[in-house]
Design an enzyme around this catalytic site. Structure first.
Site, short mmCIF file in Angstrom:
data_model
loop_
_atom_site.label_atom_id
_atom_site.label_comp_id
_atom_site.label_asym_id
_atom_site.label_seq_id
_atom_site.Cartn_x
_atom_site.Cartn_y
_atom_site.Cartn_z
N LEU A 155 -28.53 -27.88 98.86
CA LEU A 155 -29.54 -26.98 98.29
C LEU A 155 -29.00 -25.56 98.10
O LEU A 155 -28.53 -24.94 99.04
CB LEU A 155 -30.77 -26.95 99.20
CG LEU A 155 -31.94 -26.11 98.68
CD1 LEU A 155 -32.50 -26.68 97.41
CD2 LEU A 155 -33.02 -25.99 99.74
N ASP A 156 -29.10 -25.04 96.88
CA ASP A 156 -28.71 -23.67 96.56
C ASP A 156 -27.23 -23.40 96.81
O ASP A 156 -26.82 -22.26 96.94
CB ASP A 156 -29.54 -22.65 97.36
CG ASP A 156 -31.02 -22.74 97.02
OD1 ASP A 156 -31.34 -23.21 95.92
OD2 ASP A 156 -31.84 -22.35 97.86
N GLU A 157 -26.44 -24.46 96.86
CA GLU A 157 -25.02 -24.25 97.12
C GLU A 157 -24.11 -24.78 96.02
O GLU A 157 -22.90 -24.87 96.20
CB GLU A 157 -24.64 -24.87 98.48
CG GLU A 157 -25.37 -24.20 99.61
CD GLU A 157 -24.76 -24.47 100.97
OE1 GLU A 157 -23.80 -25.24 101.06
OE2 GLU A 157 -25.29 -23.89 101.94
#
Lengths: 275, 275, 275, 275
Positions: free
Chosen positions: C218-220
């Protein structure tokens, strides 16, 4: 309640103003002031919570403040605007969207275009479009066409969203500090025609955009907002124009927000932006 | 005269404060206020022209304002600072130059380094350098060395110009809101060690720097100033570090200017910057 | 002709590649290359004028370049996309406008929303809107609804324009490097939920936005573009959100432009942006 | 090895150049090229690992490339510069520090000042200072004084760090593309004298700085780097000057870095910055 005051500076103005507000039982939640020392001119913008009769408040300020004070209380609470366009869609599209979703801070009454290319997108948002061509038309007849539309709507502001015609001195004077233009350069660099071509030929490393009030000195009215983006030698003229559109849209949106929230005051040829 | 006040918010504070200033015959030339609504906390910074006894003014404010008001009049007019360094010269060099040309807004009393690499440049500017190594030294003994130097100078602020050691909770507590650090990342991203390596490995497109007051939560003190610069995939780790130094120097200088001009107020873990 | 190549680095790659292009009678008008030294990985993007059979060119490169070279010639010349939304209009509105005026560089096939609030604006632009609610629905059933729409259109890219649901690992894997998300913070700061609240509480002086490819962390995922704007203590949470929307729209538009012009290559968890 | 080439554009130049490099057994680790289409002009900058006789490489390129090709191999590996100043310390101080810590990318041979105010800081860094006053001196005699110092050192570049005198056409011609100036505005806005006063009076919302090569058209030479910072109505003229100094220092440092790393090529009145 929004209170805007500008007047000649003197000792004790903040006390005078804040006392009146306290007497009225209003609570200051936001206050900014500026003294333009070179001009001995005082500016303030106040947001106050509470209820009080605006006319009486106006009178209280007028009695207490220096002669000629410019006092505005809740100026134009429900702003109405006309948007002027030529051929480019980017600034118009942005304000149409914001208007549609009620985040513009004003209501678009209609759009006036000297070409009819953007009528279609206005129709999609149910915004009336008035096509007034400058071709096969004297400058006077063209402007009379505009005036008759403007008169019909009685707008608070005229918003030039890449409108590529120059309005007459009489027209401009009538809408003093109420016509907002976006110029596609970092003024005062590259005023006049073809700023991107000028920028390209000069080999600048930044291009910009300037939103300003229109006066009768072309591209020299009070500046509201400016911003730039970096460019390189690799930018062809068309790349500069394309990148420029992004910054024009952003600067235009920012300037309209400031004006519609009553955060911009004008004195002589400068703005005081109290936010 | 510079007046800084923070206190609990209530109706009429601006009137109360500006009346006292008017009564004292002072002319407000600059005034900013902020109400932190979530905290019901009021902040103001005033510059006033004229002469008046500071102690009496302080008493007038104290009687009129809510209990516990934090009132500062002309705080630390002639600020004295100690600069802490490790190995990198860029932030130190910048403050040495400003100090030398009297544009720093404070006077450097001495520099403390846990390496002696930067002693030479301090000597060139006739600034005493105290070399206190952390090697072959307990943490306590290291800090006692620092304390004994600091005691000798009694500085107003401690300025960590790329000082790579962590100070003890007691030490930090003693200098609450008086230790300023430059962290080489856009906090809270990349707190802790090797932020550029972290940034490089994450593939970010911007790197930044953060100046903040030091508290006992590492890299979590109140932020004073932040700025970023763009980077690309073409930046090796060493390029990021090199570019980062430019932005560290700029952010550090900016934060010091704000603090030394008494424009920064602290409440809980945030700053209010009234400029 | 656009040529994208990434492969293991070795001596003479530029000569090998440019010779093949010269042999094919093509004229290089733009060429960028990057060697990621830590990975010994070579990347190039070439624009060449002239006509030549793309399949033969592909074979010529394949024979001459190291095994496993990733060679793309005129990738997806006429890109088709699906836009995913939740409730916020700003990123969607911007791409609808660009799509309508044919400046998006891709064609919107349809919009999928987990709320139906934005159906109306899609209708105005004659773009099909598929309302697939996550409420009263298992996560699996919700995603099956999405998959069945996506299958119907066979898009090249999925564009998450403030889509507030997390897609399953299988789904994401299937669209590797083809799902673009806009995250409302300067990643890696404030990943996860409510980044503006986190930013507000931390008292940062800048807020940002990050466009990235979606991976199962997530979000990476690999970052395509980031930008920030300054904020002050005077920004309430709602002000941060409002300002954030402007920068989200700008960063999202920028990232889409880069991807749709085939200027973004991905390797491991980073992008190489050759423009 | 650094290789800079500019020549008329034609098909196959990249192949020709990269073949010669491969034949020489060199490995390209960095290559940028630019074709200025409007001028049919080709530019490239290559960094190659490995050893090869520079003279032979030069001959190989010369035989293979169009007539008149400008070929530079490892240009000025150990650059020597003279810094010119008037009264302001900020740009000088910055280059003195970088020179002292060997991060400037060039060596300062001496400083020439038309006032002697900055002699003291030069002494602190053991840099010779030559005071050549323009007062009580004809323009010719003043410049002869400068020429005699310059002749003595034979520098590669002359660096005008806020030098407020205009050099004669003959002098400038002799150092074509080797004199770098920092102008305290975002050129072409506010060329000539007192740019901050002009900016203040115009009420701009951004101020900038421009580093450029000096030509005989005042403030119109090829631009190397530009940057801006925002200002507001609250900036008095002195505030603009103070903020401007920060951006001047940063832009100047950036331009010097680009030039000293051989990343700037000049053609007609523009720079091509290959980094």
């Amino acid at each position: 309640m929004i209170i805007l005051i500008q007047c000649d500076d003197k000792v004790g103005l903040v006390a005078t103003i804040s006392n009146i507000i306290a007497v009225a039982g209003l609570n200051i939640v936001f206050m900014r002031e500026h003294v333009e020392k070179a001009e001995l001119r005082f500016f303030t913008r106040i947001e106050a919570d509470g209820e009080f009769d605006a006319d009486i408040l106006h009178q209280l300020f007028q009695s207490a403040l220096p002669n000629g004070a410019d006092i505005r209380i809740n100026p134009m609470p429900d702003k109405k605007i006309i948007v002027f366009v030529t051929k480019e869609y980017h600034c118009l599209g942005d304000v149409l969207l914001r208007n549609h979703f009620k985040t513009l801070g004003a209501t678009i009454q209609c759009v006036i275009g000297n070409y009819n290319l953007l009528e279609e997108v206005c129709n999609r948002f149910d915004i009336p479009f008035h096509y007034i061509t400058h071709e096969d038309n004297t400058k006077d007849a063209f402007e009379e066409g505009i005036i008759s539309v403007v008169r019909q709507y009685a707008p608070d502001y005229l918003v030039l969203a890449k409108f590529m015609r120059i309005l007459s001195p009489d027209f401009v004077k009538h809408f003093e500090n109420r016509i907002i233009n976006i110029h596609h350069s970092f003024l005062p660099a590259f005023s006049g025609a073809s700023p991107y071509r000028q920028a390209y030929e000069r080999g600048v490393k930044l291009i910009g955009a300037t939103a300003h009030f229109v006066t009768n000195n072309l591209d020299e009215g009070p500046i509201i907002s400016q911003q730039i983006i970096p460019v390189t030698h690799a930018y062809a003229l068309t790349d500069m124009i394309r990148s420029g559109r992004e910054i024009e849209t952003a600067v235009f949106a920012r300037a309209l927000q400031l004006v519609f929230e009553d955060k911009v005051m004008v004195y002589k040829n400068k703005t005081v932006v109290l936010e």
